[in-house]
Design a protein around this motif. Sequence first.
Motif, PDB file in Angstrom:
ATOM      1  N   LEU A 161       0.844  -1.198   0.000  1.00 18.12           N
ATOM      2  CA  LEU A 161       0.000   0.000   0.000  1.00 18.12           C
ATOM      3  C   LEU A 161       0.878   1.247   0.000  1.00 18.12           C
ATOM      4  O   LEU A 161       1.757   1.395   0.856  1.00 18.12           O
ATOM      5  N   ILE A 162       0.648   2.135  -0.981  1.00 12.63           N
ATOM      6  CA  ILE A 162       1.355   3.423  -1.004  1.00 12.63           C
ATOM      7  C   ILE A 162       0.324   4.525  -1.155  1.00 12.63           C
ATOM      8  O   ILE A 162      -0.567   4.445  -2.009  1.00 12.63           O
ATOM      9  N   GLY A 163       0.432   5.535  -0.320  1.00  9.39           N
ATOM     10  CA  GLY A 163      -0.499   6.652  -0.394  1.00  9.39           C
ATOM     11  C   GLY A 163       0.030   7.812   0.409  1.00  9.39           C
ATOM     12  O   GLY A 163       1.154   7.744   0.940  1.00  9.39           O
ATOM     13  N   PRO A 164      -0.751   8.896   0.508  1.00 10.86           N
ATOM     14  CA  PRO A 164      -0.270  10.095   1.206  1.00 10.86           C
ATOM     15  C   PRO A 164      -0.092   9.836   2.702  1.00 10.86           C
ATOM     16  O   PRO A 164      -1.041   9.484   3.385  1.00 10.86           O
ATOM     17  N   VAL A 165       1.144   9.972   3.165  1.00 11.51           N
ATOM     18  CA  VAL A 165       1.444   9.826   4.585  1.00 11.51           C
ATOM     19  C   VAL A 165       1.876  11.190   5.091  1.00 11.51           C
ATOM     20  O   VAL A 165       2.690  11.858   4.456  1.00 11.51           O
ATOM     21  N   ARG A 166       1.299  11.607   6.196  1.00 13.68           N
ATOM     22  CA  ARG A 166       1.577  12.953   6.688  1.00 13.68           C
ATOM     23  C   ARG A 166       2.893  13.005   7.458  1.00 13.68           C
ATOM     24  O   ARG A 166       3.169  12.150   8.301  1.00 13.68           O
ATOM     25  N   GLY A 212       4.495  16.088   9.453  1.00 16.36           N
ATOM     26  CA  GLY A 212       4.324  17.500   9.820  1.00 16.36           C
ATOM     27  C   GLY A 212       3.170  18.088   9.028  1.00 16.36           C
ATOM     28  O   GLY A 212       2.076  17.534   9.012  1.00 16.36           O
ATOM     29  N   GLU A 213       3.451  19.198   8.337  1.00 19.72           N
ATOM     30  CA  GLU A 213       2.380  19.848   7.582  1.00 19.72           C
ATOM     31  C   GLU A 213       2.251  19.289   6.175  1.00 19.72           C
ATOM     32  O   GLU A 213       1.391  19.700   5.417  1.00 19.72           O
ATOM     33  N   ARG A 214       3.143  18.374   5.798  1.00 24.21           N
ATOM     34  CA  ARG A 214       3.168  17.923   4.409  1.00 24.21           C
ATOM     35  C   ARG A 214       2.801  16.451   4.305  1.00 24.21           C
ATOM     36  O   ARG A 214       2.871  15.712   5.282  1.00 24.21           O
ATOM     37  N   THR A 215       2.442  16.051   3.089  1.00 18.03           N
ATOM     38  CA  THR A 215       2.205  14.631   2.846  1.00 18.03           C
ATOM     39  C   THR A 215       3.125  14.147   1.732  1.00 18.03           C
ATOM     40  O   THR A 215       3.505  14.911   0.846  1.00 18.03           O
ATOM     41  N   CYS A 270       0.511  15.915  -2.336  1.00 17.39           N
ATOM     42  CA  CYS A 270       1.802  15.440  -1.839  1.00 17.39           C
ATOM     43  C   CYS A 270       2.928  16.305  -2.399  1.00 17.39           C
ATOM     44  O   CYS A 270       2.831  16.826  -3.515  1.00 17.39           O
ATOM     45  N   VAL A 271       3.991  16.452  -1.608  1.00 17.97           N
ATOM     46  CA  VAL A 271       5.109  17.293  -2.039  1.00 17.97           C
ATOM     47  C   VAL A 271       5.627  16.828  -3.396  1.00 17.97           C
ATOM     48  O   VAL A 271       5.843  17.620  -4.304  1.00 17.97           O
ATOM     49  N   TYR A 272       5.812  15.522  -3.541  1.00 12.08           N
ATOM     50  CA  TYR A 272       6.283  14.983  -4.816  1.00 12.08           C
ATOM     51  C   TYR A 272       5.177  14.169  -5.468  1.00 12.08           C
ATOM     52  O   TYR A 272       4.366  13.552  -4.773  1.00 12.08           O
ATOM     53  N   SER A 273       5.159  14.143  -6.789  1.00 12.01           N
ATOM     54  CA  SER A 273       4.166  13.352  -7.504  1.00 12.01           C
ATOM     55  C   SER A 273       4.538  11.872  -7.357  1.00 12.01           C
ATOM     56  O   SER A 273       5.656  11.551  -6.952  1.00 12.01           O
ATOM     57  N   PRO A 274       3.624  10.965  -7.692  1.00  9.24           N
ATOM     58  CA  PRO A 274       3.964   9.535  -7.550  1.00  9.24           C
ATOM     59  C   PRO A 274       4.851   9.021  -8.688  1.00  9.24           C
ATOM     60  O   PRO A 274       5.045   7.821  -8.821  1.00  9.24           O
TER      61      PRO A 274
END
Lengths: 257, 360
Positions: free
Chosen positions: B24-29, B31-34, B52-56
């Motif tokens: 499973l890969i997805g947005p993980v927080r 601090g203030e970013r995912t 997310c800061v970076y695209s997948p």
Amino acid sequence: MKPRIAVFSLTSCEGCSLAILELEDQLLEILGAVDIVNFREGMTERSWDIDVAFVDGAVSTPHDEEEIRRIRERCRTLVAIGACACLGGVNTLKHDPARPDYRCVVYGDRADWFPTTRARPLSAVVKVDAELPGCPMVKEEFLELVRCLLNGRQFRLPPNPVCTECKKLGNPCLYERGEFCLGPLTRAGCRAICPSFGSVCEACRGLVDGEALRAGREVFNTQYVVPWEEVVARLRLYGAVCENAEPVAAPAAGGGS
Amino acid sequence: MSARILNRDELLRLIDEAARDRRLIGPVRRGERTFYEAADRAAELDLDGPQCVYSPKAHFFPPEETLLTFERKSRSFVTHPVRHETPTALVAVRPCEIHGIRLLDHVFGAAPADEGYLARRRATFIIALDCFRPCRDEAFCGDLGTNTAHLGFDLMIRRLSDPEEGSRGAERFELTSATEDGASLLSRAGLGRTADRADLDAVRAYERSKASAFPRRLSCEADRLPEVAQRGYTSTVWERTAARCYSCGSCNLVCPTCYCFNLRDEVSLDGKSGARVREWDGCQLREFAVVAGGHNFRAAPAERLRHRVMRKASWIAQRTGLPGCVGCGRCDRACTAKISLVEILNTLAREQDHDHAGHS
């Protein structure tokens, strides 16, 4: 015949020499491929019949100058390792003209017993064949250079700034936190180790090139409240730019001293 | 298959079901970013956070990967291809990122196909998450129409209730599929219910609300971009803007549609074995266009900047029929010199309007 390798230290903490010994997993393999013939941090034997000499430290005393000339004469390939040997390193902080008292603080009333010169990179005194910058040098880069030397391949430092490594590692940019990282100006190759742990880059690997410096001046003069002079002051920590020099000024005409 | 309506608990169960035999890969927080990172359960993902800061992109096209290893055998070399493909559920991919993946599919899928990329792509089940609101100020997906996607994913989640209104218990999510795999998972899981008339009203309200929620940042229509870029080829904007370009390549490396790479060989100490490594490259980097013999076809920063903008606004679309820029705004955000793609395009459009006015 295996290449004969030597490691020397001038004015420095010798941390770059130690970084070679820290290549623990590869050390036996390296020793199988080369003969180490002179290495103060690692052995007692001394030989002056040398193929490749690795030298850390800046040329900062008359003795350093004699030493580096002697090493240059005795080796075929001379490699400067670390910020001190490549840029002058933190030793260049003594050039600050406002602090002539540094030597007296360190050596007291016997300062005259310890003559020093301006701290210079090896390349200011002798011909250098390759440079491995960084404080300390990147030991994986050292290994890559040795691989290239042994296989007759060309070695090159990464031509890009540290930002490329942060992006590849997926680091959040420190500028988003309002910090002024020197990464955009500094040569990559360290795997962005400082930003990866949340600290700004301090340019210990030197400027990536003069073009980035020109861009930096434009950026800080037009986009940020931080004065460019402050950025330059921070670039001086490891000697990435020289004291007083407006860094991208054209070389002085004539070349007389 | 028709849409299904799930509450939050059912949505998380559906994601866990998709990840039953997959990583499973997805947005993980953080601090203030995912960041797109591995997680054990859907409940660990931040489905309500920012872009997310970076695209997948890195999931399909890693920043650095070994393509093959080689060893010397008597007088010849033997090579061994290296393949890394782990069945993966990639979750909460935004529409702009779906458009980016579609471009990568086109580029790496064209002959000669990149088997490593395609293997990873086939092994990935994509659950997209539609954007109800723009995720950040720099985004201009609304101008480009890339804030919505109809294919390029297995399942699409649309949040029919505004997360800021009402309690989480009352939340409704619409799930639609774009592939057989997606439809099959949806029916196998048997979660939620089929959409009723009230849900369809909510979908229509969602679409109306979304249409007005994305501000326009480009001063010209998206379909005029190729022309605006081409006519701006001789503009002074390139020199003026590139004066502060570090050539650090950050804009390239964070871009979901940048796919350039460099190859290098690593050789062992004894020269008997080694590996061929592929790493991200970018057209803004100083040596990108250096050829054998040392000539640099784009030695000046202004030439490099123009090249990037031409590709994003014109050339990629002309070659592929797909958007070369998906409007995510990551390049603008990543630029420590504050060079903005949107500003450059708007400057070009403005210059041309002035020219036009001057000549008429």
